[in-house]
Design a protein around this motif. Structure first.
Motif, PDB file in Angstrom:
ATOM      1  N   ASP A  18       0.819  -1.216   0.000  1.00  0.00           N
ATOM      2  CA  ASP A  18       0.000   0.000   0.000  1.00  0.00           C
ATOM      3  C   ASP A  18       0.855   1.268   0.000  1.00  0.00           C
ATOM      4  OD1 ASP A  18       1.052  -0.299   2.511  1.00  0.00           O
ATOM      5  OD2 ASP A  18      -0.797   0.215   3.585  1.00  0.00           O
ATOM      6  N   ALA A  19       2.073   1.180  -0.506  1.00  0.00           N
ATOM      7  CA  ALA A  19       2.961   2.347  -0.560  1.00  0.00           C
ATOM      8  C   ALA A  19       2.295   3.496  -1.314  1.00  0.00           C
ATOM      9  CB  ALA A  19       4.275   1.972  -1.235  1.00  0.00           C
ATOM     10  N   THR A  20       2.642   4.714  -0.913  1.00  0.00           N
ATOM     11  CA  THR A  20       2.064   5.912  -1.521  1.00  0.00           C
ATOM     12  C   THR A  20       3.173   6.869  -1.920  1.00  0.00           C
ATOM     13  OG1 THR A  20       0.101   5.698  -0.112  1.00  0.00           O
ATOM     14  CG2 THR A  20       0.438   7.814  -1.198  1.00  0.00           C
ATOM     15  N   ALA A  21       3.028   7.476  -3.081  1.00  0.00           N
ATOM     16  CA  ALA A  21       3.984   8.476  -3.556  1.00  0.00           C
ATOM     17  C   ALA A  21       3.279   9.825  -3.682  1.00  0.00           C
ATOM     18  CB  ALA A  21       4.582   8.071  -4.895  1.00  0.00           C
ATOM     19  N   PHE A  22       3.944  10.876  -3.193  1.00  0.00           N
ATOM     20  CA  PHE A  22       3.433  12.233  -3.263  1.00  0.00           C
ATOM     21  C   PHE A  22       4.383  13.065  -4.126  1.00  0.00           C
ATOM     22  CE2 PHE A  22       2.085  10.349   0.694  1.00  0.00           C
ATOM     23  CZ  PHE A  22       0.754  10.707   0.820  1.00  0.00           C
ATOM     24  N   PHE A  23       3.807  13.876  -5.016  1.00  0.00           N
ATOM     25  CA  PHE A  23       4.604  14.678  -5.944  1.00  0.00           C
ATOM     26  C   PHE A  23       4.353  16.153  -5.669  1.00  0.00           C
ATOM     27  CE2 PHE A  23       3.943  10.565  -7.735  1.00  0.00           C
ATOM     28  CZ  PHE A  23       5.116  10.254  -8.412  1.00  0.00           C
ATOM     29  N   ASP A  24       5.379  16.854  -5.206  1.00  0.00           N
ATOM     30  CA  ASP A  24       5.259  18.270  -4.872  1.00  0.00           C
ATOM     31  C   ASP A  24       5.874  19.105  -5.990  1.00  0.00           C
ATOM     32  OD1 ASP A  24       5.291  20.799  -3.856  1.00  0.00           O
ATOM     33  OD2 ASP A  24       6.692  20.387  -2.213  1.00  0.00           O
ATOM     34  N   GLY A  25       5.009  19.595  -6.884  1.00  0.00           N
ATOM     35  CA  GLY A  25       5.475  20.476  -7.945  1.00  0.00           C
ATOM     36  C   GLY A  25       5.295  21.936  -7.607  1.00  0.00           C
TER      37      GLY A  25
ATOM     38  N   THR B 199      -1.000  15.875  -9.214  1.00  0.00           N
ATOM     39  CA  THR B 199      -1.558  16.655  -8.116  1.00  0.00           C
ATOM     40  C   THR B 199      -2.124  15.782  -7.001  1.00  0.00           C
ATOM     41  OG1 THR B 199      -3.692  16.791  -9.257  1.00  0.00           O
ATOM     42  CG2 THR B 199      -2.120  18.582  -9.635  1.00  0.00           C
ATOM     43  N   ARG B 200      -2.241  14.477  -7.250  1.00  0.00           N
ATOM     44  CA  ARG B 200      -2.783  13.591  -6.225  1.00  0.00           C
ATOM     45  C   ARG B 200      -1.823  12.442  -5.974  1.00  0.00           C
ATOM     46  NH1 ARG B 200      -8.251  13.779  -9.219  1.00  0.00           N
ATOM     47  NH2 ARG B 200      -9.232  15.623  -8.332  1.00  0.00           N
ATOM     48  N   PRO B 201      -1.892  11.822  -4.799  1.00  0.00           N
ATOM     49  CA  PRO B 201      -0.977  10.714  -4.498  1.00  0.00           C
ATOM     50  C   PRO B 201      -1.205   9.523  -5.414  1.00  0.00           C
ATOM     51  CG  PRO B 201      -2.063  11.533  -2.498  1.00  0.00           C
ATOM     52  CD  PRO B 201      -2.775  12.152  -3.661  1.00  0.00           C
ATOM     53  N   VAL B 202      -0.154   8.752  -5.603  1.00  0.00           N
ATOM     54  CA  VAL B 202      -0.224   7.475  -6.315  1.00  0.00           C
ATOM     55  C   VAL B 202      -0.078   6.378  -5.268  1.00  0.00           C
ATOM     56  CG1 VAL B 202       0.885   5.986  -8.020  1.00  0.00           C
ATOM     57  CG2 VAL B 202       0.743   8.446  -8.418  1.00  0.00           C
ATOM     58  N   THR B 203      -0.966   5.403  -5.266  1.00  0.00           N
ATOM     59  CA  THR B 203      -1.000   4.378  -4.228  1.00  0.00           C
ATOM     60  C   THR B 203      -0.858   2.983  -4.825  1.00  0.00           C
ATOM     61  OG1 THR B 203      -2.439   5.782  -2.883  1.00  0.00           O
ATOM     62  CG2 THR B 203      -2.308   3.468  -2.269  1.00  0.00           C
TER      63      THR B 203
ATOM     64  N   VAL C 164       6.789   7.659  -0.426  1.00  0.00           N
ATOM     65  CA  VAL C 164       7.802   8.304  -1.266  1.00  0.00           C
ATOM     66  C   VAL C 164       7.402   9.760  -1.448  1.00  0.00           C
ATOM     67  CG1 VAL C 164       8.959   8.302  -3.506  1.00  0.00           C
ATOM     68  CG2 VAL C 164       8.210   6.128  -2.488  1.00  0.00           C
ATOM     69  N   TRP C 165       8.354  10.669  -1.239  1.00  0.00           N
ATOM     70  CA  TRP C 165       8.076  12.102  -1.339  1.00  0.00           C
ATOM     71  C   TRP C 165       8.978  12.685  -2.425  1.00  0.00           C
ATOM     72  CZ3 TRP C 165       4.174  13.476   1.982  1.00  0.00           C
ATOM     73  CH2 TRP C 165       3.917  12.573   3.021  1.00  0.00           C
ATOM     74  N   VAL C 166       8.378  13.149  -3.493  1.00  0.00           N
ATOM     75  CA  VAL C 166       9.128  13.663  -4.636  1.00  0.00           C
ATOM     76  C   VAL C 166       8.969  15.182  -4.699  1.00  0.00           C
ATOM     77  CG1 VAL C 166       9.494  13.519  -7.119  1.00  0.00           C
ATOM     78  CG2 VAL C 166       8.663  11.506  -5.864  1.00  0.00           C
ATOM     79  N   VAL C 167      10.042  15.904  -4.434  1.00  0.00           N
ATOM     80  CA  VAL C 167      10.009  17.366  -4.492  1.00  0.00           C
ATOM     81  C   VAL C 167      10.508  17.817  -5.854  1.00  0.00           C
ATOM     82  CG1 VAL C 167      10.911  19.511  -3.521  1.00  0.00           C
ATOM     83  CG2 VAL C 167      10.345  17.594  -2.010  1.00  0.00           C
TER      84      VAL C 167
END
Length: 287
Positions: free
Chosen positions: A195-202, A210-214, A270-273
């Motif tokens: 159930d890992a989640t990735a967030f993309f901060d642009g 604009t939304r998390p990927v799960t 995962v946090w992607v800046v």
């Protein structure tokens, strides 16, 4: 959740922004004005509904037209000097002073939480307010703010319950880097929890998700798409905030910093800046 196919290679995201800056700079003759116009174009992009954005077949062309329109409007104003403009006026503050109080508390919450999660967590747990309050503070629809507080609690509970030794965290970060560099989706997915989640901060300044990927498979594919091999990009590990992060360089500039929340032996978040403003400190000349 947005489809993973909406993820774009980082080279395309940065080339698009550079293209828009170039168009605005050519029209206005000011780098500062070009930055403002480009940021405004992306604000208009994110101001569209998902349906409206989905109908635009060539976003780069749409953004270019918006940049051109904004520049023409500014040039039409008599005596307008873009490089002499003062700062953009701030929006009105709430009379209750709540925003200042919340901001002070948010500074003490874990850096690994997204802005929406941190706001939801603090407002819900500290001030015991309705989700609508969170939506107003972070300027997001209320429906998108229903779950972040619970997700933030689960994330913090998981890290406290099963702390991962720093050496093991470093090993896992290096394994993730190698899987990304090799383009190995299966190996990358195996390093993530199901159930890992990735967030993309642009930051609204590049056309990121604009939304998390799960889900491990979806997260793996989104990362591999973002980090698609290109002669002008490199991927390395680097210390960041006491952990080992993945640093993506495009030419000589840091284009993204990826940090990992690890529980046990796998990555949970995962946090992607990608936000250019947040990456400026990485791109300052070293003394």
């Amino acid at each position: 959740m947005e489809p993973v196919v909406d993820t774009l290679p980082i080279t395309e995201l940065l080339d698009e922004r550079r293209h828009l800056l170039g168009v605005a700079h050519w029209m206005l003759g000011s780098r500062l004005a070009a930055e403002r116009v480009t940021d405004e174009a992306y604000r208009r992009w994110y101001g569209l509904s998902d349906h409206q954005r989905g109908r635009i077949t060539t976003p780069r062309a749409w953004l270019t037209q918006v940049v051109g329109d904004i520049c023409l409007m500014r040039l039409a104003l008599p005596g307008r000097r873009e490089d002499a403009q003062g700062p953009v006026p701030r929006r009105e503050q709430h009379g209750s002073g709540l925003e200042g109080e919340v901001s002070a508390v948010l500074l003490r919450t874990p850096d690994t939480l997204s802005p929406v999660e941190r706001a939801a967590f603090v407002v819900d747990d500290v001030f015991v307010m309705a989700p609508g309050t969170v939506a107003g503070i972070v300027e997001r629809p209320e429906a998108e703010c229903a779950e972040p507080a619970d997700r933030a609690r689960r994330s913090m509970r998981a890290r406290r319950a099963r702390p991962t030794p720093p050496r093991r965290q470093d090993e896992i970060a290096h394994a993730v880097r190698h899987a990304c560099a090799d383009g190995d989706a299966d190996r990358l997915a195996s390093l993530l929890t199901p159930d890992a989640t990735a967030f993309f901060d642009g930051g609204g300044k590049v056309r990121a998700l604009t939304r998390p990927v799960t889900g491990s498979g979806h997260v793996a594919r989104s990362l591999l798409t973002l980090l698609a091999r290109h002669p002008r990009t490199t991927l390395h590990t680097h210390p960041a905030n006491g952990r080992t992060a993945l640093v993506v360089r495009y030419d000589d500039q840091v284009a993204a910093v990826i940090t990992l929340d690890i529980t046990g032996s796998r990555v949970v978040q995962v946090w992607v800046v990608l936000n250019p403003d947040k990456l400026r400190s990485w791109n300052r000349p070293r003394p």
